[in-house]
Design an enzyme around this catalytic site. Structure first.
Site, PDB file in Angstrom:
ATOM      1  CG  ASP A   1      83.220 -12.248 109.684  1.00 28.10           C
ATOM      2  OD1 ASP A   1      83.073 -12.706 108.642  1.00 28.10           O
ATOM      3  OD2 ASP A   1      82.869 -10.563 109.690  1.00 28.10           O
TER       4      ASP A   1
ATOM      5  CD  GLU B   1      85.819 -12.630 104.816  1.00 30.21           C
ATOM      6  OE1 GLU B   1      85.059 -12.895 103.852  1.00 30.21           O
ATOM      7  OE2 GLU B   1      85.847 -11.855 105.433  1.00 30.21           O
TER       8      GLU B   1
HETATM    9  C1  LAG Z   1      82.074 -11.688 106.249  1.00 25.68           C
HETATM   10  N1  LAG Z   1      83.226 -11.598 106.291  1.00 25.68           N
HETATM   11  O1  LAG Z   1      83.808  -9.798 106.311  1.00 25.68           O
HETATM   12  C2  LAG Z   1      81.113 -12.631 106.125  1.00 25.68           C
HETATM   13  O2  LAG Z   1      82.179 -13.756 105.989  1.00 25.68           O
HETATM   14  C3  LAG Z   1      79.892 -12.722 105.756  1.00 25.68           C
HETATM   15  O3  LAG Z   1      78.905 -14.149 105.666  1.00 25.68           O
HETATM   16  C4  LAG Z   1      78.657 -11.890 106.924  1.00 25.68           C
HETATM   17  O4  LAG Z   1      78.095 -11.037 105.869  1.00 25.68           O
HETATM   18  C5  LAG Z   1      80.184 -10.394 106.479  1.00 25.68           C
HETATM   19  N2  LAG Z   1      81.484 -10.178 106.835  1.00 25.68           N
HETATM   20  C6  LAG Z   1      79.524  -9.945 107.942  1.00 25.68           C
HETATM   21  O5  LAG Z   1      79.840  -9.996 109.102  1.00 25.68           O
HETATM   22  C7  LAG Z   1      76.623 -11.701 106.079  1.00 25.68           C
HETATM   23  C8  LAG Z   1      75.879 -11.452 105.284  1.00 25.68           C
HETATM   24  C9  LAG Z   1      75.462 -10.188 105.160  1.00 25.68           C
HETATM   25  C10 LAG Z   1      74.744  -9.653 105.686  1.00 25.68           C
HETATM   26  C11 LAG Z   1      75.619  -9.804 106.862  1.00 25.68           C
HETATM   27  C12 LAG Z   1      75.047 -10.148 108.387  1.00 25.68           C
HETATM   28  O6  LAG Z   1      76.498 -12.030 103.175  1.00 25.68           O
HETATM   29  O7  LAG Z   1      74.096 -10.355 104.079  1.00 25.68           O
HETATM   30  O8  LAG Z   1      74.205  -7.995 106.272  1.00 25.68           O
HETATM   31  O9  LAG Z   1      76.230 -11.332 106.821  1.00 25.68           O
HETATM   32  O10 LAG Z   1      74.275 -10.727 109.260  1.00 25.68           O
HETATM   33  C13 LAG Z   1      72.411  -8.293 106.816  1.00 25.68           C
HETATM   34  C14 LAG Z   1      71.835  -7.851 105.410  1.00 25.68           C
HETATM   35  C15 LAG Z   1      72.065  -6.884 104.840  1.00 25.68           C
HETATM   36  C16 LAG Z   1      71.874  -6.209 105.892  1.00 25.68           C
HETATM   37  C17 LAG Z   1      72.709  -6.273 107.644  1.00 25.68           C
HETATM   38  C18 LAG Z   1      72.644  -5.684 108.821  1.00 25.68           C
HETATM   39  O11 LAG Z   1      71.572  -8.921 103.947  1.00 25.68           O
HETATM   40  O12 LAG Z   1      70.595  -6.228 103.994  1.00 25.68           O
HETATM   41  O13 LAG Z   1      72.602  -4.234 106.431  1.00 25.68           O
HETATM   42  O14 LAG Z   1      72.485  -7.978 107.596  1.00 25.68           O
HETATM   43  O15 LAG Z   1      71.260  -5.848 109.323  1.00 25.68           O
END
Ligand code: LAG
Ligand code: CA
Length: 497
Positions: free
Chosen positions: A197, A233
């Protein structure tokens, strides 16, 4: 390392997104092995934060709180049992590993984690590993917020927090050792490799050192000296200083241009035509074949996260999705991954899905539901199981049957009707125009009657779909209505009647 170590001439990987280990084990035995799928990408198996606002989102698994192997998909025993049972039927397991960061800086303190272990995001304390505040990059990051603010600056992309996630100091020998120890436990359990990741956010040198510490694959299932398959990735659509190329020597890299472009083409947006794909692959400016991991959609961009936007062809647009996946599986470029999704209630407000966070089908308490199989072989309870759709399943077989054969016998109508073969082993014809296709083509295949594996199955000596007559000269007549449920036809050596 670039070789996926697939078995028995199998080729395609399926991402069973958020599936429980017990269900994956059963799926390997009852469906994936019999239908020739090569391997499974599993969701992150380690301890992760659990959140209730929003309610147990899928992305909580991208916020590790430890390296113990209990997650929303099951515990360590269930994981081990799954790896063993899948390996025993020749289906490889590839683990999604989140090693750039731990949970969000605002993740609080307590035992709200999938194994129930205590951690403190505020103090950067993860005692089950242990990582302490010395193991994070904050001193190196020079942005005001501590977050990544500008993707034009490679230093902050690597050393600052990705969306507020606590950024690990992978330059430290100690951190590298802990990460490699976690991955080695999985290697020793029998996994074949890793989807790594967020590689854009890690320095290639740090990754090289960490990956260099990995054990060889378990010789119970793999030949001696086999190195783990690595696919990294990296979202590189161009226009940023960090490129996919920096990672080629470490393993394969996700080619995000592939799905973004193919989705645009099948949607006929931006003046794109299917006939332009004659030079599909490196001819389109994609990375070298031997480096690419390709896919039509992934768990991020099927819900508006990550890269690719609205062009991405997902199960929500099944007709386009099936064509795009079939094109990918028929085409020789890259190692191919098929997405297998769960459904959620989409709610678009001004073009953005307010429900893009919704986790897998669950009992309401965050416990993921099993995957029930209906009498018609589809899945129930909100599991989409694209990999079981006849058209996709049969194209996974097509890819195996034509493996190693060259792209051949291209034809197009200078619009959205195209055809190509793979040596003398398979041939596929698409009609994505708004009119009928009616044409005689050189398939390059031996004469005979073939079963179209898109409209039906070959079962015993019988075909439940269209039949295609190939003459002694390799020519065959194809008629595909633009009104067909699936306006494409595919035949291969094993679909001969
Ligand atoms: C990835 N690839 O580089 C993953 O494929 C992707 O699914 C991951 O983001 C990201 N990197 C970090 O591993 C996902 C969501 C984000 C989420 C993050 C952490 O797309 O939306 O962020 O996982 O759970 C969420 C909130 C943010 C917040 C963060 C920390 O959406 O607003 O800031 O959590 O609390
Ligand atoms: Ca980083």
């Amino acid at each position: 390392q670039h070789n996926p170590h697939t078995k028995h001439g199998r080729t395609a990987i399926v991402h069973l997104f958020e599936w429980r280990w017990a269900d994956i084990a059963a799926e390997c035995e009852r469906f994936l092995a019999p239908n020739g799928y090569a391997g499974v990408q599993i969701s992150p198996p380690n301890e992760h934060i659990t959140l209730t606002s929003p309610w147990y989102p899928w992305w909580q698994r991208y916020q590790p709180t430890g390296y113990n192997l209990c997650s929303r998909s099951g515990n360590e025993n269930e994981l081990r049992d799954m790896i063993t049972r899948c390996n025993n039927v020749g289906v490889n397991i590839y683990v999604d590993v989140v090693i750039n960061h731990m949970c969000g800086a605002g993740g609080g303190e307590g035992t709200h984690s999938s194994c129930g272990g205590w951690f403190s995001a505020s103090r950067k304390d993860f005692p089950s590993i242990p990582f302490t505040n010395m193991d994070f990059n904050d001193h190196k990051c020079r942005t005001g917020s501590g977050d990544i603010e500008n993707y034009g600056d490679a230093n902050q992309v690597r050393d600052c927090r990705l969306v507020g996630l606590l950024d690990l100091a992978l330059e430290k020998d100690y951190v590298r050792g802990k990460v490699a120890g976690f991955m080695n436990k999985l290697v020793d359990m029998g996994v074949a490799g890793f989807r790594v990741d967020a590689c854009k956010h890690m320095w290639p040198g740090d990754l090289q050192n960490t990956l260099g510490r990995l054990h060889n694959l378990n010789t119970k299932w793999f030949s001696g000296g086999s190195r783990p398959f690595i696919y990294q990735e990296v979202i590189d659509l161009g226009g940023e200083p960090i490129t996919s190329r920096e990672y080629f020597h470490l393993g394969r890299v996700t080619e995000f241009k592939y799905g973004a472009k193919l989705g645009t083409i099948f949607r006929k947006w931006n003046g794109e035509k299917l006939s332009y794909t004659k030079s599909w692959g490196e001819g389109w400016g994609f990375m070298p074949d031997g480096n690419a991991l390709v896919f039509i959609d992934n768990h991020d961009n099927q819900r508006g996260h990550g890269a690719g936007g609205a062009a991405i062809a997902t199960f929500w647009d099944p007709r386009i999705h099936k064509m795009a996946v079939a094109y990918m599986l028929a085409h020789p470029y890259g190692v191919a991954r098929v997405m297998s999704s769960f459904r959620w209630d989409r709610n678009f407000v001004n073009g953005k899905d307010q429900n893009d966070w919704i986790g897998p089908p669950s009992h309401g308490n965050g416990a993921t539901k099993p995957v029930p199989i209906n009498p018609d072989q589809t899945c129930g309870d909100g599991w989409v199981c694209e990999h079981r759709w006849r058209q996709i399943k049969n194209m996974a077989t097509f890819r195996n049957v034509v493996n190693g054969q060259p792209h051949a016998n291209w034809w197009d109508n200078q619009s959205n009707q195209v055809a190509f073969g793979r040596g003398n082993r398979g041939f596929i014809v698409f009609n994505n125009d708004d009119w009928n296709l009616d044409v005689t083509l050189n398939t390059g295949m031996p004469g005979g009657t073939y079963c179209d594996v898109v409209s039906g199955n070959k079962d015993g000596g019988r075909c439940s779909g269209k039949q295609i007559q190939v003459g002694g000269d390799g020519h065959a007549h194809f008629k595909i209505s633009n009104q067909d449920e699936d306006p494409f036809v595919a035949i291969h050596a094993d679909s001969k009647l």
